[in-house]
Design a protein around this motif. Structure first.
Motif, PDB file in Angstrom:
ATOM      1  N   ALA A 191       0.771  -1.268  -0.040  1.00 14.31           N
ATOM      2  CA  ALA A 191      -0.041   0.012  -0.036  1.00 14.31           C
ATOM      3  C   ALA A 191       0.735   1.401  -0.082  1.00 14.31           C
ATOM      4  N   LYS A 192       2.046   1.166   0.722  1.00 13.37           N
ATOM      5  CA  LYS A 192       2.767   2.371   0.733  1.00 13.37           C
ATOM      6  C   LYS A 192       4.067   1.788   1.104  1.00 13.37           C
TER       7      LYS A 192
ATOM      8  N   GLU B 183      -1.620  -3.719   2.218  1.00 10.75           N
ATOM      9  CA  GLU B 183      -2.798  -3.038   2.171  1.00 10.75           C
ATOM     10  C   GLU B 183      -3.614  -3.586   3.649  1.00 10.75           C
ATOM     11  N   ASP B 184      -3.392  -4.751   4.017  1.00 11.51           N
ATOM     12  CA  ASP B 184      -4.051  -5.389   5.266  1.00 11.51           C
ATOM     13  C   ASP B 184      -3.777  -4.650   6.343  1.00 11.51           C
ATOM     14  N   GLY B 185      -2.679  -3.627   6.546  1.00 14.21           N
ATOM     15  CA  GLY B 185      -2.481  -2.859   7.700  1.00 14.21           C
ATOM     16  C   GLY B 185      -1.181  -3.342   8.202  1.00 14.21           C
ATOM     17  N   ARG B 186      -0.516  -4.527   7.989  1.00 14.00           N
ATOM     18  CA  ARG B 186       0.883  -4.990   8.632  1.00 14.00           C
ATOM     19  C   ARG B 186       2.023  -4.115   7.874  1.00 14.00           C
ATOM     20  N   ASN B 187       2.780  -3.738   8.736  1.00 11.10           N
ATOM     21  CA  ASN B 187       3.875  -3.123   8.184  1.00 11.10           C
ATOM     22  C   ASN B 187       5.290  -3.571   8.883  1.00 11.10           C
TER      23      ASN B 187
ATOM     24  N   TYR C 224       4.453  -0.741   4.077  1.00 10.52           N
ATOM     25  CA  TYR C 224       3.094  -0.828   4.543  1.00 10.52           C
ATOM     26  C   TYR C 224       2.359  -1.906   3.468  1.00 10.52           C
TER      27      TYR C 224
END
Length: 108
Positions: A79-80, A91-95, A89
């Motif tokens: 995602a980022k 898309e499911d929020g894990r980083n 990051y």
């Protein structure tokens, strides 16, 4: 080898000093830890290019992660890519910090 040591530990536990038992258990736990892989500049550049390609094209990736002396794989869509705090990051929020990534595979 580890199973053998574990069996010896339990068999002779009654005859050993508690300090020895503690040290053997710690040694057994530390034996499972994996040292952080060291990557050369060529590999780091390749990982960076694959991450950029996956991010731009919204491709699913499989990441090889080293964290807390363990290796594991995660997959997802990026995602980022934050270069300020050096974190990826999903898309499911894990980083994951860039330093913990030691391999990337694109899933096309």
């Amino acid at each position: 080898m580890v199973t053998y040591i574990y069996l010896i530990l339990h068999k002779w536990n009654a005859m050993m000093l508690p300090e020895h038992v503690k040290l053997l258990r710690e040694w057994h736990e530390n034996d499972r830890y994996i040292a952080k892989p060291q990557l050369d500049e060529w590999t780091l550049q390749e990982i960076s290019e694959q991450l950029q390609r996956a991010f731009v094209n919204k491709l699913e990736v499989e990441l090889n992660i080293w964290e807390e002396k363990q290796l594991f794989k995660v997959s997802g869509i990026i995602a980022k890519l934050n270069t300020n705090n050096e974190t990826l990051y999903l898309e499911d929020g894990r980083n994951f910090p860039f330093q913990s990534i030691f391999g990337v595979s694109l899933i096309e």
